[in-house]
Design a protein around this motif. Structure first.
Motif, PDB file in Angstrom:
ATOM      1  N   ARG A 161     -12.572  -0.719  12.110  1.00  0.00           N
ATOM      2  CA  ARG A 161     -12.197  -2.056  11.667  1.00  0.00           C
ATOM      3  C   ARG A 161     -12.946  -2.469  10.401  1.00  0.00           C
ATOM      4  O   ARG A 161     -13.476  -3.593  10.301  1.00  0.00           O
ATOM      5  CB  ARG A 161     -12.396  -3.075  12.792  1.00  0.00           C
ATOM      6  N   VAL A 162     -12.982  -1.554   9.442  1.00  0.00           N
ATOM      7  CA  VAL A 162     -13.632  -1.873   8.176  1.00  0.00           C
ATOM      8  C   VAL A 162     -12.885  -3.008   7.478  1.00  0.00           C
ATOM      9  O   VAL A 162     -11.700  -3.232   7.709  1.00  0.00           O
ATOM     10  CB  VAL A 162     -13.691  -0.640   7.247  1.00  0.00           C
ATOM     11  N   ASN A 163     -13.598  -3.726   6.620  1.00  0.00           N
ATOM     12  CA  ASN A 163     -12.988  -4.842   5.892  1.00  0.00           C
ATOM     13  C   ASN A 163     -11.999  -4.383   4.836  1.00  0.00           C
ATOM     14  O   ASN A 163     -11.212  -5.178   4.325  1.00  0.00           O
ATOM     15  CB  ASN A 163     -14.077  -5.681   5.211  1.00  0.00           C
ATOM     16  N   GLY A 164     -12.056  -3.111   4.478  1.00  0.00           N
ATOM     17  CA  GLY A 164     -11.136  -2.572   3.484  1.00  0.00           C
ATOM     18  C   GLY A 164     -11.431  -1.108   3.230  1.00  0.00           C
ATOM     19  O   GLY A 164     -12.492  -0.590   3.607  1.00  0.00           O
ATOM     20  N   LEU A 165     -10.468  -0.428   2.599  1.00  0.00           N
ATOM     21  CA  LEU A 165     -10.603   0.991   2.295  1.00  0.00           C
ATOM     22  C   LEU A 165     -10.490   1.225   0.799  1.00  0.00           C
ATOM     23  O   LEU A 165      -9.591   0.696   0.137  1.00  0.00           O
ATOM     24  CB  LEU A 165      -9.508   1.797   3.001  1.00  0.00           C
ATOM     25  N   LEU A 166     -11.397   2.032   0.253  1.00  0.00           N
ATOM     26  CA  LEU A 166     -11.347   2.498  -1.120  1.00  0.00           C
ATOM     27  C   LEU A 166     -11.074   3.994  -1.050  1.00  0.00           C
ATOM     28  O   LEU A 166     -11.834   4.730  -0.420  1.00  0.00           O
ATOM     29  CB  LEU A 166     -12.672   2.242  -1.829  1.00  0.00           C
ATOM     30  N   VAL A 167     -10.005   4.450  -1.685  1.00  0.00           N
ATOM     31  CA  VAL A 167      -9.576   5.844  -1.469  1.00  0.00           C
ATOM     32  C   VAL A 167      -9.167   6.499  -2.782  1.00  0.00           C
ATOM     33  O   VAL A 167      -8.414   5.921  -3.577  1.00  0.00           O
ATOM     34  CB  VAL A 167      -8.377   5.920  -0.495  1.00  0.00           C
ATOM     35  N   THR A 168      -9.670   7.721  -3.000  1.00  0.00           N
ATOM     36  CA  THR A 168      -9.131   8.602  -4.027  1.00  0.00           C
ATOM     37  C   THR A 168      -8.276   9.631  -3.293  1.00  0.00           C
ATOM     38  O   THR A 168      -8.799  10.579  -2.713  1.00  0.00           O
ATOM     39  CB  THR A 168     -10.248   9.327  -4.802  1.00  0.00           C
ATOM     40  N   PRO A 169      -6.947   9.447  -3.249  1.00  0.00           N
ATOM     41  CA  PRO A 169      -6.095  10.297  -2.406  1.00  0.00           C
ATOM     42  C   PRO A 169      -6.008  11.736  -2.924  1.00  0.00           C
ATOM     43  O   PRO A 169      -6.099  11.983  -4.127  1.00  0.00           O
ATOM     44  CB  PRO A 169      -4.727   9.615  -2.473  1.00  0.00           C
ATOM     45  N   THR A 170      -5.790  12.636  -1.986  1.00  0.00           N
ATOM     46  CA  THR A 170      -5.631  14.043  -2.339  1.00  0.00           C
ATOM     47  C   THR A 170      -4.202  14.351  -2.786  1.00  0.00           C
ATOM     48  O   THR A 170      -3.984  15.047  -3.765  1.00  0.00           O
ATOM     49  CB  THR A 170      -5.998  14.930  -1.133  1.00  0.00           C
ATOM     50  N   LEU A 226      -6.861   1.911  -4.289  1.00  0.00           N
ATOM     51  CA  LEU A 226      -6.910   3.258  -4.834  1.00  0.00           C
ATOM     52  C   LEU A 226      -7.964   3.314  -5.932  1.00  0.00           C
ATOM     53  O   LEU A 226      -8.041   2.419  -6.777  1.00  0.00           O
ATOM     54  CB  LEU A 226      -5.551   3.662  -5.405  1.00  0.00           C
ATOM     55  N   VAL A 227      -8.752   4.371  -5.933  1.00  0.00           N
ATOM     56  CA  VAL A 227      -9.808   4.544  -6.930  1.00  0.00           C
ATOM     57  C   VAL A 227      -9.544   5.832  -7.696  1.00  0.00           C
ATOM     58  O   VAL A 227      -9.381   6.900  -7.095  1.00  0.00           O
ATOM     59  CB  VAL A 227     -11.202   4.612  -6.267  1.00  0.00           C
ATOM     60  N   ASP A 228      -9.456   5.737  -9.012  1.00  0.00           N
ATOM     61  CA  ASP A 228      -9.165   6.885  -9.868  1.00  0.00           C
ATOM     62  C   ASP A 228      -7.764   7.436  -9.612  1.00  0.00           C
ATOM     63  O   ASP A 228      -7.509   8.615  -9.798  1.00  0.00           O
ATOM     64  CB  ASP A 228     -10.224   7.990  -9.659  1.00  0.00           C
ATOM     65  N   ARG A 229      -6.862   6.584  -9.168  1.00  0.00           N
ATOM     66  CA  ARG A 229      -5.468   6.951  -8.951  1.00  0.00           C
ATOM     67  C   ARG A 229      -4.567   5.752  -9.165  1.00  0.00           C
ATOM     68  O   ARG A 229      -4.880   4.651  -8.713  1.00  0.00           O
ATOM     69  CB  ARG A 229      -5.252   7.451  -7.522  1.00  0.00           C
ATOM     70  N   ASP A 230      -3.422   5.972  -9.834  1.00  0.00           N
ATOM     71  CA  ASP A 230      -2.422   4.923  -9.995  1.00  0.00           C
ATOM     72  C   ASP A 230      -1.663   4.716  -8.683  1.00  0.00           C
ATOM     73  O   ASP A 230      -1.532   5.640  -7.870  1.00  0.00           O
ATOM     74  CB  ASP A 230      -1.423   5.296 -11.091  1.00  0.00           C
ATOM     75  N   SER A 231      -1.112   3.506  -8.514  1.00  0.00           N
ATOM     76  CA  SER A 231      -0.341   3.222  -7.305  1.00  0.00           C
ATOM     77  C   SER A 231       1.050   3.855  -7.340  1.00  0.00           C
ATOM     78  O   SER A 231       1.654   4.104  -6.290  1.00  0.00           O
ATOM     79  CB  SER A 231      -0.200   1.705  -7.112  1.00  0.00           C
TER      80      SER A 231
END
Length: 335
Positions: A117-126, A145-150
């Protein structure tokens, strides 16, 4: 050994379970003397608060989850550092997962952090399929998303213009008088690598130059050294006179191969240019020219933007894009 319960703490301190709960969670003011007795009992018995139960009651934890491609890569370590600083200022903890560019491992971290139940997720997807992240966001856990376009998904992002960075790299190589550039990097399924190659290929095509690609299975020093061994072994008329590596780790490995397995001079015989400008790019045996990404700023901005979106509750998504910067050092020819 069985876990100590809140009831046992209450019995030892001579108070009610509710009073212990108030002291542990800070949910209500308790007399100083009573709180001291409860804390003494907690210390004596070794009581550990059940964070999971507290999270279930509140609906969230005081934490954010960060999932990156490779924590051993100094670029992602800097991203995490920037994110952690922003979390510290916001009174949040940062939980970090390393996907190792493995989609299944990434999915496990996403599930784990969602369960926490984190307050949010920061993800660099594979991968390129972001539907799992979109689904997580639709269930109420904000995703950045971090270092990735949506790329059309209903997600916010903080990234760097990698296509512009690729163009920037080739511009510098060509301006230094090199006419046989090559690209070193992979896997090209990673959008960051594909975008850097696309920008470089576009500029090479505009200049009437070919841009051979030497693919690597990963973005590591060892992969760069393997590619370097192949390149330095080519005949003089087939060997590139400059290489643009998809990240600095590849460039460092490539430089090692040139020095270890050939008599070629850097940059006179072969120029080397990296990407990211990691902390030790300037301290390689020949200081490395690199396209700099503001790694710490990416991490910090990702956290700040996610928290702002959380606070506004407007449901709007934001895409923040930074422009990279060329840092010229000794591994490329002067313009």
């Amino acid at each position: 050994m069985a876990k100590v319960s809140m009831r046992e703490v209450a019995d030892r301190a001579g108070v009610s379970v509710g009073t212990v709960s108030h002291v542990v969670n800070g949910s209500s003011k308790v007399a100083e003397a009573t709180a001291a007795k409860v804390n003494a009992a907690i210390e004596e018995l070794g009581f550990v608060r059940n964070a999971a139960a507290r999270q279930l009651r509140s609906g969230h934890s005081n934490s954010l989850g960060l999932v990156v491609l490779d924590t051993s890569n100094p670029f992602f370590a800097s991203v995490a550092h920037g994110a952690r600083q922003a979390c510290d200022e916001a009174g949040l903890a940062l939980l970090i997962g390393d996907s190792g560019t493995d989609e299944q491992r990434e999915g496990k971290y996403l599930d784990l952090f969602a369960e926490q139940r984190v307050n949010g997720l920061l993800v660099t997807p594979t991968g390129s399929d972001l539907s799992q992240l979109e689904a997580i966001a639709s269930r109420g856990t904000p995703v950045m998303l971090v270092d990735r376009d949506s790329n059309g998904y209903a997600l916010s992002s903080v990234t760097v213009d990698n296509i512009a960075g690729g163009r920037m790299a080739l511009d510098h190589i060509i301006a230094g008088g090199c006419s046989r550039p090559a690209f070193i990097g992979g896997p090209q399924s990673l959008p960051q690598v594909a975008d850097r190659l696309a920008g470089a290929a576009e500029r090479a095509d505009e200049s009437g130059l070919e841009l051979p690609v030497y693919s690597t299975p990963e973005l590591t020093i060892l992969a760069g050294r393997d590619a370097g061994e192949k390149v330095v072994g080519l005949p003089d008329d087939q060997r590139p006179d400059a290489v643009f590596c998809a990240n600095d780790l590849l460039a460092v490995g490539f430089m090692q191969a040139v020095i270890m397995f050939s008599d070629l001079r850097i940059p006179e015989d072969i120029a080397i240019l990296g990407y990211d400008d990691i902390d030790y790019a300037f301290s390689t045996i020949v200081p490395l020219t690199s396209v700099r990404q503001p790694a710490e700023l990416l991490g910090r901005t990702a956290v700040e933007t996610l928290l702002q979106e959380n606070a506004s509750a407007s449901g709007e998504h934001h895409d923040r894009r930074f422009t990279p910067e060329l840092v010229v050092r000794g591994s490329t020819r002067p313009v």
